[in-house]
Design a protein around this motif. Structure first.
Motif, short mmCIF file in Angstrom:
data_model
loop_
_atom_site.label_atom_id
_atom_site.label_comp_id
_atom_site.label_asym_id
_atom_site.label_seq_id
_atom_site.Cartn_x
_atom_site.Cartn_y
_atom_site.Cartn_z
N VAL A 89 -5.56 -2.69 -5.14
CA VAL A 89 -6.47 -3.59 -5.84
C VAL A 89 -7.92 -3.22 -5.58
O VAL A 89 -8.74 -3.18 -6.50
CB VAL A 89 -6.22 -5.06 -5.40
N THR A 90 -8.25 -2.92 -4.34
CA THR A 90 -9.65 -2.67 -3.98
C THR A 90 -10.11 -1.25 -4.26
O THR A 90 -11.30 -1.01 -4.50
CB THR A 90 -9.89 -2.97 -2.49
N LYS A 91 -9.17 -0.29 -4.26
CA LYS A 91 -9.57 1.12 -4.36
C LYS A 91 -9.12 1.82 -5.63
O LYS A 91 -9.86 2.64 -6.19
CB LYS A 91 -9.04 1.89 -3.14
N PHE A 116 -0.23 -4.47 2.55
CA PHE A 116 -1.37 -3.60 2.82
C PHE A 116 -1.62 -2.64 1.65
O PHE A 116 -2.76 -2.49 1.21
CB PHE A 116 -1.12 -2.77 4.10
N VAL A 117 -0.56 -2.01 1.17
CA VAL A 117 -0.70 -1.05 0.07
C VAL A 117 -1.19 -1.75 -1.20
O VAL A 117 -2.08 -1.24 -1.90
CB VAL A 117 0.63 -0.32 -0.20
N LEU A 152 -7.48 -3.07 10.45
CA LEU A 152 -7.29 -1.69 10.91
C LEU A 152 -6.23 -0.98 10.06
O LEU A 152 -6.40 0.19 9.69
CB LEU A 152 -6.90 -1.66 12.38
N TRP A 153 -5.13 -1.69 9.75
CA TRP A 153 -4.11 -1.09 8.90
C TRP A 153 -4.70 -0.75 7.53
O TRP A 153 -4.41 0.31 6.96
CB TRP A 153 -2.93 -2.05 8.73
N LEU A 154 -5.50 -1.64 7.00
CA LEU A 154 -6.11 -1.38 5.69
C LEU A 154 -7.01 -0.14 5.74
O LEU A 154 -7.01 0.68 4.82
CB LEU A 154 -6.92 -2.60 5.22
N THR A 170 6.46 5.51 -0.95
CA THR A 170 7.02 5.68 0.39
C THR A 170 6.57 4.57 1.34
O THR A 170 7.37 3.74 1.77
CB THR A 170 6.64 7.05 0.97
N LEU A 171 5.28 4.54 1.66
CA LEU A 171 4.80 3.56 2.64
C LEU A 171 5.01 2.12 2.17
O LEU A 171 5.35 1.25 2.97
CB LEU A 171 3.31 3.80 2.92
N ARG A 172 4.84 1.88 0.90
CA ARG A 172 4.95 0.52 0.38
C ARG A 172 6.36 -0.05 0.54
O ARG A 172 6.55 -1.27 0.59
CB ARG A 172 4.55 0.50 -1.09
N LEU A 173 7.34 0.82 0.65
CA LEU A 173 8.74 0.38 0.73
C LEU A 173 9.22 0.14 2.15
O LEU A 173 10.35 -0.28 2.36
CB LEU A 173 9.65 1.42 0.06
N VAL A 174 8.37 0.41 3.12
CA VAL A 174 8.77 0.30 4.53
C VAL A 174 9.03 -1.14 4.95
O VAL A 174 10.04 -1.45 5.59
CB VAL A 174 7.70 0.93 5.44
N SER A 175 8.14 -2.04 4.59
CA SER A 175 8.28 -3.44 5.02
C SER A 175 7.41 -4.33 4.14
O SER A 175 6.59 -3.85 3.36
CB SER A 175 7.85 -3.60 6.48
#
Length: 207
Positions: free
Chosen positions: A59-61, A53-54, A25-27, A42-47
């Motif tokens: 890789v896929t997109k 996930f990012v 779901l997150w993906l 931004t989002l990649r640095l959260v946790s």
């Protein structure tokens, strides 16, 4: 879901611990974000979880949409004389990412088998127009998708470009994460330079 609404939602909920959701779901949520810079910077640095996930979404997109244009040098920077007598149509070669592996930190970039003029990479290489030294000296411009005008200069040295005799193409193995970081770093530096230049012009106008 557009990136603007995502930003507003994220800004409003920064102090709130994100809900626990299944990875799938997150993906799906992250795949709907159309702003690659917001995703990466931004989002990649959260946790660690968000980073995973990012990375998976890239890789896929996005990795298959990355292109590298090598601006081929011709003149010797010290003497100004022609170092490479044989021209290459367009004075550049573009490499594209292929077959990204979700479990690997590296991807392979490859030239097409022919350039738009119809000349094959094999012919250009055999003629001496495309040599490893020339490719190694070329400046590399990187961009996502078809937005070439948003490209950034990401490398001038330390390229691991090799001739693939089987495929009749030049290939370059890169650490994709390092180059994505370099790309957004170059974009930020360019924006800072633009801001400084704009302020200087305004000050000169006022005086």
């Amino acid at each position: 879901m557009d990136s603007t609404s995502i930003r507003h939602s994220w800004s409003d909920s920064k102090a709130v611990t994100p809900p626990r959701l299944p990875t799938e779901l997150w993906l799906q949520i992250f795949e709907q974000i159309d702003d690659v810079e917001f995703l990466w910077c931004t989002l990649r640095l959260v946790s660690k979880e968000y980073k995973a996930f990012v990375d998976r979404v890239f890789v896929t997109k996005y990795l298959l949409t990355i292109s590298f244009s090598l601006s081929l040098p011709r003149l010797d920077p010290d003497t100004g004389r022609a170092r490479y007598a044989r021209p290459v149509p367009g004075a550049e070669i573009t490499l594209h990412c292929r077959h990204p592996d979700a479990e690997s930190s590296r991807v392979t970039l490859a030239t097409p088998k022919a350039v738009p003029s119809g000349d094959t990479i094999e012919e250009l290489t055999a003629s001496g127009a495309l040599s490893k030294q020339r490719l190694d000296e070329a400046q590399a411009w990187m961009w996502f998708g078809k937005q070439r005008t948003r490209g950034a200069n990401v490398a001038t040295i330390n390229k691991d470009i090799r001739w693939n005799e089987t495929e009749k193409a030049w290939t370059w193995s890169v650490d994709w994460e390092a180059f994505v970081n370099r790309y957004f770093g170059a974009k930020k530096a360019s924006r800072r330079t633009l801001v400084v230049t704009t302020r200087a012009r305004r000050q000169r106008t006022r005086t």
